[in-house]
Design a protein around this motif. Structure first.
Motif, mmCIF file in Angstrom:
data_model
loop_
_atom_site.group_PDB
_atom_site.id
_atom_site.type_symbol
_atom_site.label_atom_id
_atom_site.label_comp_id
_atom_site.label_asym_id
_atom_site.label_seq_id
_atom_site.Cartn_x
_atom_site.Cartn_y
_atom_site.Cartn_z
ATOM 1 N N GLY A 82 0.832 -1.206 0.000
ATOM 2 C CA GLY A 82 0.000 0.000 0.000
ATOM 3 C C GLY A 82 0.863 1.251 0.000
ATOM 4 N N ARG A 83 0.635 2.146 -0.951
ATOM 5 C CA ARG A 83 1.483 3.337 -1.079
ATOM 6 C C ARG A 83 1.301 4.311 0.076
ATOM 7 N NH1 ARG A 83 -2.438 3.528 -4.694
ATOM 8 N NH2 ARG A 83 -3.679 5.389 -5.009
ATOM 9 N N LYS A 84 0.176 4.279 0.738
ATOM 10 C CA LYS A 84 -0.048 5.154 1.895
ATOM 11 C C LYS A 84 0.212 4.413 3.209
ATOM 12 C CE LYS A 84 -3.459 7.942 -0.520
ATOM 13 N NZ LYS A 84 -4.879 8.254 -0.659
ATOM 14 N N SER A 85 -0.252 3.175 3.298
ATOM 15 C CA SER A 85 -0.172 2.434 4.559
ATOM 16 C C SER A 85 1.131 1.657 4.720
ATOM 17 C CB SER A 85 -1.338 1.447 4.650
ATOM 18 O OG SER A 85 -1.169 0.399 3.697
ATOM 19 N N ALA A 122 -6.826 0.879 -6.779
ATOM 20 C CA ALA A 122 -5.744 1.213 -5.843
ATOM 21 C C ALA A 122 -4.505 0.370 -6.082
ATOM 22 C CB ALA A 122 -6.240 1.051 -4.408
ATOM 23 N N TRP A 123 -4.684 -0.907 -6.411
ATOM 24 C CA TRP A 123 -3.513 -1.769 -6.588
ATOM 25 C C TRP A 123 -2.620 -1.270 -7.717
ATOM 26 C CZ3 TRP A 123 -2.698 -3.966 -11.251
ATOM 27 C CH2 TRP A 123 -3.788 -4.201 -12.084
ATOM 28 N N SER A 124 -3.206 -0.634 -8.751
ATOM 29 C CA SER A 124 -2.375 -0.153 -9.872
ATOM 30 C C SER A 124 -1.530 1.044 -9.437
ATOM 31 C CB SER A 124 -3.228 0.168 -11.103
ATOM 32 O OG SER A 124 -4.001 1.329 -10.925
ATOM 33 N N GLY A 125 -2.091 1.909 -8.590
ATOM 34 C CA GLY A 125 -1.312 3.009 -8.024
ATOM 35 C C GLY A 125 -0.214 2.495 -7.109
ATOM 36 N N ASN A 126 -0.516 1.420 -6.381
ATOM 37 C CA ASN A 126 0.498 0.806 -5.525
ATOM 38 C C ASN A 126 1.671 0.292 -6.359
ATOM 39 O OD1 ASN A 126 -1.162 1.282 -3.322
ATOM 40 N ND2 ASN A 126 -1.885 -0.828 -3.174
ATOM 41 N N LEU A 127 1.377 -0.328 -7.508
ATOM 42 C CA LEU A 127 2.452 -0.843 -8.370
ATOM 43 C C LEU A 127 3.283 0.286 -8.966
ATOM 44 C CD1 LEU A 127 0.929 -3.832 -10.369
ATOM 45 C CD2 LEU A 127 2.531 -3.909 -8.453
ATOM 46 N N LEU A 128 2.637 1.400 -9.306
ATOM 47 C CA LEU A 128 3.401 2.531 -9.841
ATOM 48 C C LEU A 128 4.356 3.084 -8.781
ATOM 49 C CD1 LEU A 128 0.628 4.445 -11.827
ATOM 50 C CD2 LEU A 128 2.480 3.045 -12.764
ATOM 51 N N ALA A 129 3.907 3.087 -7.528
ATOM 52 C CA ALA A 129 4.727 3.617 -6.433
ATOM 53 C C ALA A 129 5.807 2.629 -5.996
ATOM 54 C CB ALA A 129 3.842 3.979 -5.239
ATOM 55 N N ALA A 130 5.500 1.342 -6.013
ATOM 56 C CA ALA A 130 6.437 0.304 -5.561
ATOM 57 C C ALA A 130 6.227 -0.935 -6.437
ATOM 58 C CB ALA A 130 6.189 -0.029 -4.097
#
Length: 153
Positions: A53-56, A87-95
């Motif tokens: 999770g990019r935030k958590s 949300a999972w796609s944003g998580n992959l972009l971040a990490a």
């Protein structure tokens, strides 16, 4: 027969609205019970993607349809045709370091966002497995993110 029925129904907005609420929690439970050997009730080729999770910073699990491509796996951020990216796609972009649970095996992967001709090639592969992605893309009004998940071991 179930695959063809699911593919026909998948194009309808009522189906996407209903299934996006019902299927992910059910898929996660079935995957846990079968230790990842069965996802999406065994109807379509599916895996459980674990991102950070990019935030958590916590692990986030999401069952997804996938298409094999070489030694990797292709997934798409369709979000059932919703206007926002999942949300999972944003998580992959971040990490981009993640893992997939597939056929009972946990496999570490690194995600790459597909662009250009490679994206078009992977889009065609995805449509062969789940033709409803074209309806999801149209309904969402956005460019669906396509990722290639490459094993890192």
């Amino acid at each position: 027969m179930l695959v063809k029925l699911a593919q026909r129904l998948g194009r309808h907005q009522w189906f996407a609205r209903t299934m996006r609420v019902i299927l992910p929690p059910l898929d996660i439970r079935v995957a846990r019970l079968t230790k990842g050997k069965v996802v999406a009730l065994g109807i379509l080729p599916s895996l459980v993607l674990t991102t950070t999770g990019r935030k958590s910073g916590e692990p986030r699990r999401q069952p997804l349809i996938y298409v094999p491509d070489g030694d990797g796996y292709v997934v798409i951020g369709s979000n059932w045709g919703q206007p926002n990216h999942p949300a999972w796609s944003g998580n992959l972009l971040a990490a981009p370091a993640a893992s997939v649970l597939l056929k009972g095996q946990e496999i570490p992967v690194r995600a790459e966002l597909a662009e250009g001709p490679e994206r078009e090639r992977l889009w065609e592969l995805l449509l062969l497995t789940w033709p409803a992605y074209s309806a999801y893309a149209e309904r969402s009004g956005r460019r669906l993110r396509i990722f290639k998940l490459n094993p890192t071991r």
